[in-house]
Motif scaffolding. Structure first.
Motif, PDB file in Angstrom:
ATOM      1  N   LEU A  66       0.857  -1.182   0.000  1.00  0.00           N
ATOM      2  CA  LEU A  66       0.000   0.000   0.000  1.00  0.00           C
ATOM      3  C   LEU A  66       0.896   1.236   0.000  1.00  0.00           C
ATOM      4  N   LEU A  67       0.756   2.075  -1.018  1.00  0.00           N
ATOM      5  CA  LEU A  67       1.586   3.272  -1.155  1.00  0.00           C
ATOM      6  C   LEU A  67       0.798   4.504  -0.724  1.00  0.00           C
ATOM      7  N   ILE A  68       1.438   5.355   0.051  1.00  0.00           N
ATOM      8  CA  ILE A  68       0.800   6.573   0.542  1.00  0.00           C
ATOM      9  C   ILE A  68       1.612   7.764   0.053  1.00  0.00           C
ATOM     10  N   PRO A  69       1.067   8.591  -0.845  1.00  0.00           N
ATOM     11  CA  PRO A  69       1.820   9.735  -1.367  1.00  0.00           C
ATOM     12  C   PRO A  69       2.276  10.664  -0.245  1.00  0.00           C
ATOM     13  N   ARG A  70       3.434  11.272  -0.432  1.00  0.00           N
ATOM     14  CA  ARG A  70       3.972  12.187   0.574  1.00  0.00           C
ATOM     15  C   ARG A  70       2.987  13.329   0.826  1.00  0.00           C
ATOM     16  N   GLY A  71       2.747  13.621   2.086  1.00  0.00           N
ATOM     17  CA  GLY A  71       1.835  14.699   2.446  1.00  0.00           C
ATOM     18  C   GLY A  71       0.373  14.315   2.433  1.00  0.00           C
ATOM     19  N   ARG A  72       0.066  13.060   2.127  1.00  0.00           N
ATOM     20  CA  ARG A  72      -1.319  12.574   2.119  1.00  0.00           C
ATOM     21  C   ARG A  72      -1.506  11.563   3.246  1.00  0.00           C
ATOM     22  N   TYR A  73      -2.756  11.214   3.496  1.00  0.00           N
ATOM     23  CA  TYR A  73      -3.041  10.236   4.547  1.00  0.00           C
ATOM     24  C   TYR A  73      -4.384   9.578   4.272  1.00  0.00           C
ATOM     25  N   TYR A  74      -4.573   8.421   4.907  1.00  0.00           N
ATOM     26  CA  TYR A  74      -5.856   7.728   4.864  1.00  0.00           C
ATOM     27  C   TYR A  74      -6.633   8.028   6.138  1.00  0.00           C
ATOM     28  N   LEU A  75      -7.943   8.086   6.013  1.00  0.00           N
ATOM     29  CA  LEU A  75      -8.806   8.136   7.187  1.00  0.00           C
ATOM     30  C   LEU A  75      -9.049   6.700   7.634  1.00  0.00           C
ATOM     31  N   ALA A  76      -8.693   6.410   8.858  1.00  0.00           N
ATOM     32  CA  ALA A  76      -8.799   5.042   9.374  1.00  0.00           C
ATOM     33  C   ALA A  76      -9.698   5.008  10.595  1.00  0.00           C
ATOM     34  N   ASP A  77     -10.292   3.843  10.859  1.00  0.00           N
ATOM     35  CA  ASP A  77     -11.161   3.741  12.025  1.00  0.00           C
ATOM     36  C   ASP A  77     -10.336   3.586  13.301  1.00  0.00           C
ATOM     37  N   ALA A  78     -11.012   3.554  14.425  1.00  0.00           N
ATOM     38  CA  ALA A  78     -10.345   3.585  15.725  1.00  0.00           C
ATOM     39  C   ALA A  78      -9.573   2.316  16.040  1.00  0.00           C
ATOM     40  N   GLY A  79      -9.689   1.288  15.207  1.00  0.00           N
ATOM     41  CA  GLY A  79      -8.941   0.061  15.436  1.00  0.00           C
ATOM     42  C   GLY A  79      -7.476   0.163  15.042  1.00  0.00           C
ATOM     43  N   TYR A  80      -7.115   1.239  14.328  1.00  0.00           N
ATOM     44  CA  TYR A  80      -5.740   1.419  13.877  1.00  0.00           C
ATOM     45  C   TYR A  80      -5.025   2.455  14.738  1.00  0.00           C
ATOM     46  N   ALA A  81      -3.699   2.427  14.695  1.00  0.00           N
ATOM     47  CA  ALA A  81      -2.897   3.395  15.431  1.00  0.00           C
ATOM     48  C   ALA A  81      -2.851   4.720  14.667  1.00  0.00           C
ATOM     49  N   LEU A  82      -2.866   5.816  15.389  1.00  0.00           N
ATOM     50  CA  LEU A  82      -2.756   7.146  14.799  1.00  0.00           C
ATOM     51  C   LEU A  82      -1.316   7.385  14.353  1.00  0.00           C
ATOM     52  N   THR A  83      -1.131   7.732  13.078  1.00  0.00           N
ATOM     53  CA  THR A  83       0.188   8.062  12.533  1.00  0.00           C
ATOM     54  C   THR A  83      -0.009   9.192  11.519  1.00  0.00           C
ATOM     55  N   PRO A  84       1.085   9.778  10.988  1.00  0.00           N
ATOM     56  CA  PRO A  84       0.921  10.807   9.955  1.00  0.00           C
ATOM     57  C   PRO A  84       0.265  10.278   8.681  1.00  0.00           C
ATOM     58  N   SER A  85       0.285   8.969   8.470  1.00  0.00           N
ATOM     59  CA  SER A  85      -0.284   8.373   7.260  1.00  0.00           C
ATOM     60  C   SER A  85      -1.694   7.824   7.462  1.00  0.00           C
ATOM     61  N   PHE A  86      -2.084   7.610   8.721  1.00  0.00           N
ATOM     62  CA  PHE A  86      -3.402   7.052   9.030  1.00  0.00           C
ATOM     63  C   PHE A  86      -4.013   7.872  10.169  1.00  0.00           C
ATOM     64  N   ILE A  87      -4.958   8.720   9.804  1.00  0.00           N
ATOM     65  CA  ILE A  87      -5.563   9.624  10.770  1.00  0.00           C
ATOM     66  C   ILE A  87      -6.840   8.997  11.327  1.00  0.00           C
ATOM     67  N   THR A  88      -6.851   8.782  12.627  1.00  0.00           N
ATOM     68  CA  THR A  88      -7.987   8.160  13.305  1.00  0.00           C
ATOM     69  C   THR A  88      -8.792   9.225  14.050  1.00  0.00           C
ATOM     70  N   PRO A  89     -10.006   8.904  14.485  1.00  0.00           N
ATOM     71  CA  PRO A  89     -10.817   9.871  15.238  1.00  0.00           C
ATOM     72  C   PRO A  89     -10.294  10.078  16.652  1.00  0.00           C
ATOM     73  N   TYR A  90     -10.781  11.139  17.285  1.00  0.00           N
ATOM     74  CA  TYR A  90     -10.432  11.393  18.683  1.00  0.00           C
ATOM     75  C   TYR A  90     -11.099  10.358  19.576  1.00  0.00           C
ATOM     76  N   ARG A  91     -10.376   9.901  20.550  1.00  0.00           N
ATOM     77  CA  ARG A  91     -10.866   8.906  21.487  1.00  0.00           C
ATOM     78  C   ARG A  91     -11.778   9.556  22.539  1.00  0.00           C
ATOM     79  N   GLY A  92     -12.859   8.846  22.898  1.00  0.00           N
ATOM     80  CA  GLY A  92     -13.760   9.324  23.939  1.00  0.00           C
ATOM     81  C   GLY A  92     -14.578  10.525  23.537  1.00  0.00           C
ATOM     82  N   VAL A  93     -14.719  10.759  22.230  1.00  0.00           N
ATOM     83  CA  VAL A  93     -15.476  11.905  21.713  1.00  0.00           C
ATOM     84  C   VAL A  93     -16.545  11.369  20.770  1.00  0.00           C
ATOM     85  N   ARG A  94     -17.730  11.992  20.790  1.00  0.00           N
ATOM     86  CA  ARG A  94     -18.788  11.550  19.867  1.00  0.00           C
ATOM     87  C   ARG A  94     -18.223  11.367  18.458  1.00  0.00           C
ATOM     88  N   TYR A  95     -18.680  10.318  17.780  1.00  0.00           N
ATOM     89  CA  TYR A  95     -18.110  10.045  16.461  1.00  0.00           C
ATOM     90  C   TYR A  95     -19.154   9.832  15.366  1.00  0.00           C
TER      91      TYR A  95
END
Length: 224
Positions: A66-95
């Motif tokens: 899986l290739l991620i272009p520089r400066g871009r990211y995927y929106l991922a669900d809360a099951g994944y770790a937050l990184t610069p390439s995979f942006i997850t939602p805030y924990r403990g906040v309405r979603y």
């Protein structure tokens, strides 16, 4: 980005390894899609018991990774770790979207989660449409096919789905899936234990906070 479990037939001595949270053997398939509901990456065939983060790590390290272009990211669900390439939602906040149907967002984190949910909803819709179009991968009954055949079937269905979405999208089917998603039961918004506070996590956190603050500023500016 999301996972998609497909029921699979395996030898008796491998049932435990493939048994997922659904209590029967499945494949854990990783999928990513665009906002026009087409799949851009599919990794099929991991055993159902495999943690989502492990499947993602394989997707990032294999030859056809899986290739991620520089400066871009995927929106991922809360099951994944937050990184610069995979942006997850805030924990403990309405979603989920249903949680904002009556009470609008009250701060930058809630606004971020609302918009994250709205955009990431595309992958849920894509999977829903895929299973509606191809009952062979959505059946709740015991499958007739072995794991290799099920992987091939899943990939073939994704390819045909992309073609059909380009030439003849079924608007009635899309509307039906949207309705089902809105009325389905939702899982709690929890983060994976793999979200340790390492450098990658902190960079992802900074990106997420910057986006949230800018969104909140623009939101209040337009509301005034």
């Amino acid at each position: 980005m999301c996972w998609c479990h497909i029921r699979v037939k395996v030898p008796r001595d491998e049932v435990k390894r493939y048994r997922s949270r659904k209590k029967f053997p499945t494949h854990n398939n990783l999928v990513a899609c665009t906002f026009d509901l087409k799949f851009t990456y599919v990794l099929a065939g991991w055993e159902g018991s495999a943690h989502d983060s492990k499947v993602l790590q394989d997707a990032l390290s294999r030859e056809d990774r899986l290739l991620i272009p520089r400066g871009r990211y995927y929106l991922a669900d809360a099951g994944y770790a937050l990184t610069p390439s995979f942006i997850t939602p805030y924990r403990g906040v309405r979603y989920h979207l249903k949680e904002y149907s009556i009470h609008p967002p009250e701060n930058e984190r809630e606004l971020f989660n609302l918009r994250h949910s709205s955009l990431r909803n595309a992958v849920e819709r894509s999977i829903g449409i895929l299973k509606k179009k191809f009952p062979i991968i959505a059946s709740g009954s015991e499958p007739y096919y072995d794991e290799e055949t099920v992987s091939d079937l899943f990939l073939a269905c994704c390819i045909i789905h992309n073609y059909l979405m380009g030439v003849d999208p079924d608007e009635e089917l899309i509307a039906q899936v949207d309705e089902e998603i809105m009325h389905s039961e939702i899982e709690s918004n929890t983060l994976s234990s793999s979200s340790s506070r390492n450098d990658n996590y902190r960079l992802g956190e900074q990106i997420r906070d910057d986006i949230a603050l800018k969104m909140w500023h623009d939101y209040n500016l337009n509301a005034s």
